[in-house]
Scaffold this motif. Structure first.
Motif, PDB file in Angstrom:
ATOM      1  N   VAL A 148       0.831  -1.076  -0.125  1.00  0.00           N
ATOM      2  CA  VAL A 148      -0.070  -0.025  -0.158  1.00  0.00           C
ATOM      3  C   VAL A 148       0.828   1.267  -0.165  1.00  0.00           C
ATOM      4  O   VAL A 148       0.616   2.142  -0.772  1.00  0.00           O
ATOM      5  CB  VAL A 148      -0.869   0.040   1.239  1.00  0.00           C
ATOM      6  CG1 VAL A 148      -1.722   1.247   1.329  1.00  0.00           C
ATOM      7  CG2 VAL A 148      -2.010  -0.993   1.014  1.00  0.00           C
ATOM      8  N   LEU A 149       1.883   1.267   0.842  1.00  0.00           N
ATOM      9  CA  LEU A 149       2.848   2.382   1.072  1.00  0.00           C
ATOM     10  C   LEU A 149       3.686   2.564  -0.444  1.00  0.00           C
ATOM     11  O   LEU A 149       3.421   3.609  -1.040  1.00  0.00           O
ATOM     12  CB  LEU A 149       3.681   2.101   2.051  1.00  0.00           C
ATOM     13  CG  LEU A 149       4.758   3.311   2.053  1.00  0.00           C
ATOM     14  CD1 LEU A 149       4.367   4.666   2.508  1.00  0.00           C
ATOM     15  CD2 LEU A 149       6.066   2.872   3.238  1.00  0.00           C
ATOM     16  N   ASN A 150       3.939   1.778  -1.092  1.00  0.00           N
ATOM     17  CA  ASN A 150       4.646   1.762  -2.345  1.00  0.00           C
ATOM     18  C   ASN A 150       3.646   2.297  -3.362  1.00  0.00           C
ATOM     19  O   ASN A 150       3.840   2.883  -4.141  1.00  0.00           O
ATOM     20  CB  ASN A 150       5.128   0.382  -2.841  1.00  0.00           C
ATOM     21  CG  ASN A 150       5.938   0.366  -3.849  1.00  0.00           C
ATOM     22  OD1 ASN A 150       6.665   1.128  -4.301  1.00  0.00           O
ATOM     23  ND2 ASN A 150       5.733  -0.482  -5.176  1.00  0.00           N
ATOM     24  N   SER A 151       2.335   1.715  -3.355  1.00  0.00           N
ATOM     25  CA  SER A 151       1.420   2.354  -4.163  1.00  0.00           C
ATOM     26  C   SER A 151       1.067   3.720  -3.927  1.00  0.00           C
ATOM     27  O   SER A 151       0.822   4.537  -5.201  1.00  0.00           O
ATOM     28  CB  SER A 151       0.143   1.461  -4.353  1.00  0.00           C
ATOM     29  OG  SER A 151      -0.915   1.829  -5.050  1.00  0.00           O
ATOM     30  N   MET A 152       0.743   3.983  -3.026  1.00  0.00           N
ATOM     31  CA  MET A 152       0.737   5.601  -2.554  1.00  0.00           C
ATOM     32  C   MET A 152       1.917   6.618  -3.103  1.00  0.00           C
ATOM     33  O   MET A 152       1.609   7.486  -3.665  1.00  0.00           O
ATOM     34  CB  MET A 152       0.253   5.773  -1.144  1.00  0.00           C
ATOM     35  CG  MET A 152      -0.886   5.185  -0.752  1.00  0.00           C
ATOM     36  SD  MET A 152      -1.545   5.432   0.933  1.00  0.00           S
ATOM     37  CE  MET A 152      -0.246   4.807   2.158  1.00  0.00           C
ATOM     38  N   LEU A 153       2.936   6.068  -2.719  1.00  0.00           N
ATOM     39  CA  LEU A 153       4.171   6.786  -3.268  1.00  0.00           C
ATOM     40  C   LEU A 153       4.283   6.807  -4.637  1.00  0.00           C
ATOM     41  O   LEU A 153       4.568   7.925  -5.166  1.00  0.00           O
ATOM     42  CB  LEU A 153       5.526   6.248  -2.457  1.00  0.00           C
ATOM     43  CG  LEU A 153       5.685   6.310  -1.163  1.00  0.00           C
ATOM     44  CD1 LEU A 153       6.739   5.562  -0.568  1.00  0.00           C
ATOM     45  CD2 LEU A 153       5.833   7.887  -0.574  1.00  0.00           C
ATOM     46  N   ARG A 154       3.860   5.838  -5.490  1.00  0.00           N
ATOM     47  CA  ARG A 154       3.823   5.930  -6.780  1.00  0.00           C
ATOM     48  C   ARG A 154       2.952   7.073  -7.235  1.00  0.00           C
ATOM     49  O   ARG A 154       3.259   7.652  -8.245  1.00  0.00           O
ATOM     50  CB  ARG A 154       3.629   4.470  -7.340  1.00  0.00           C
ATOM     51  CG  ARG A 154       3.474   4.421  -8.941  1.00  0.00           C
ATOM     52  CD  ARG A 154       3.207   3.262  -9.441  1.00  0.00           C
ATOM     53  NE  ARG A 154       3.868   1.990  -8.964  1.00  0.00           N
ATOM     54  CZ  ARG A 154       3.668   1.199  -8.138  1.00  0.00           C
ATOM     55  NH1 ARG A 154       2.522   1.012  -7.781  1.00  0.00           N
ATOM     56  NH2 ARG A 154       4.489   0.235  -7.812  1.00  0.00           N
ATOM     57  N   ARG A 155       1.687   7.060  -6.736  1.00  0.00           N
ATOM     58  CA  ARG A 155       0.787   7.991  -7.257  1.00  0.00           C
ATOM     59  C   ARG A 155       1.273   9.147  -7.017  1.00  0.00           C
ATOM     60  O   ARG A 155       1.124  10.339  -7.806  1.00  0.00           O
ATOM     61  CB  ARG A 155      -0.441   7.863  -6.581  1.00  0.00           C
ATOM     62  CG  ARG A 155      -1.206   6.590  -6.916  1.00  0.00           C
ATOM     63  CD  ARG A 155      -2.547   6.270  -6.078  1.00  0.00           C
ATOM     64  NE  ARG A 155      -3.155   7.180  -5.520  1.00  0.00           N
ATOM     65  CZ  ARG A 155      -3.878   7.082  -4.431  1.00  0.00           C
ATOM     66  NH1 ARG A 155      -3.972   5.854  -3.851  1.00  0.00           N
ATOM     67  NH2 ARG A 155      -4.366   7.943  -3.753  1.00  0.00           N
ATOM     68  N   ILE A 156       1.954   9.596  -5.775  1.00  0.00           N
ATOM     69  CA  ILE A 156       2.520  10.840  -5.618  1.00  0.00           C
ATOM     70  C   ILE A 156       3.757  11.104  -6.526  1.00  0.00           C
ATOM     71  O   ILE A 156       3.848  12.468  -7.070  1.00  0.00           O
ATOM     72  CB  ILE A 156       3.073  10.787  -4.200  1.00  0.00           C
ATOM     73  CG1 ILE A 156       1.951  10.908  -2.958  1.00  0.00           C
ATOM     74  CG2 ILE A 156       3.987  12.020  -3.924  1.00  0.00           C
ATOM     75  CD1 ILE A 156       2.433  10.688  -1.467  1.00  0.00           C
ATOM     76  N   MET A 157       4.445  10.188  -6.825  1.00  0.00           N
ATOM     77  CA  MET A 157       5.821  10.414  -7.807  1.00  0.00           C
ATOM     78  C   MET A 157       5.395  10.579  -9.167  1.00  0.00           C
ATOM     79  O   MET A 157       5.922  11.528  -9.823  1.00  0.00           O
ATOM     80  CB  MET A 157       6.626   9.413  -7.679  1.00  0.00           C
ATOM     81  CG  MET A 157       7.431   9.252  -6.606  1.00  0.00           C
ATOM     82  SD  MET A 157       8.428  10.725  -6.113  1.00  0.00           S
ATOM     83  CE  MET A 157       9.311  11.023  -7.506  1.00  0.00           C
ATOM     84  N   ILE A 158       4.233  10.320  -9.533  1.00  0.00           N
ATOM     85  CA  ILE A 158       3.758  10.359 -10.923  1.00  0.00           C
ATOM     86  C   ILE A 158       3.210  11.861 -11.182  1.00  0.00           C
ATOM     87  O   ILE A 158       3.667  12.407 -12.046  1.00  0.00           O
ATOM     88  CB  ILE A 158       2.514   9.327 -11.130  1.00  0.00           C
ATOM     89  CG1 ILE A 158       2.816   7.973 -11.483  1.00  0.00           C
ATOM     90  CG2 ILE A 158       1.491   9.826 -12.423  1.00  0.00           C
ATOM     91  CD1 ILE A 158       1.814   6.967 -11.554  1.00  0.00           C
TER      92      ILE A 158
END
Length: 167
Positions: A148-158
């Motif tokens: 979940v953390l990885n997915s949330m950080l991906r959304r932020i990085m995009i």
């Protein structure tokens, strides 16, 4: 009650000064920044102990990321540097016995750069130290929480990368 960290105190100090401050945003951004600083310190400590400069590690890392073999132009692109800078780095790494240049099998006008056994072992030692610390820190989360953390950080990085590419 959850344990408090330095950032909790930081946010509490700033909320009276900036009443519109979103404590979750300030807390998350401050924690991400402090986590990055912590991981950089771990890497710098290892590099100092190994008598390895940051740019040497970065070059070994780029080369390892290409299965230990690349052209100087590939490394130039990967590192985002001028060709002359990469040549200087490769000269120094070759003198230390971490890389070797060999004539390209595909094009006689070109050379390939490859990690030596010592270069690969040095890079792996650094990755072991860094990887251990990353696992130590993120090991407090379950596998599902890490996903979940990885997915949330991906959304932020995009979103961050969209801004970077438009400037």
């Amino acid at each position: 009650m959850e344990p408090r960290d330095w950032t909790d105190e930081h946010v509490a100090r700033w909320q009276p000064v900036l009443p519109d401050l979103d404590p979750d945003i300030e807390g998350a951004v401050t924690r991400m920044d402090k986590l990055g600083v912590h991981l950089r310190r771990v890497r710098e400590r290892f590099l100092a102990e190994s008598e390895l400069d940051r740019h040497e590690f970065d070059t070994l890392h780029a080369l390892a990321g290409r299965a230990g073999r690349a052209t100087p132009s590939q490394l130039t692109a990967d590192l985002g540097l001028a060709a002359a800078s990469v040549t200087g780095r490769l000269d120094a790494l070759e003198r230390r016995g971490f890389v070797r240049r060999t004539p390209s099998a595909a094009d006689r006008r070109r050379v390939d750069v490859e990690l030596t056994e010592d270069g690969g072992a040095t890079w792996l030692r650094a990755m072991d130290v860094l990887g251990h610390e990353e696992y130590r820190l993120l090991g407090v989360l379950s596998a599902d929480e890490r996903a979940v953390l990885n997915s949330m950080l991906r959304r932020i990085m995009i979103v961050a990368e969209e801004r970077d590419s438009s400037q």
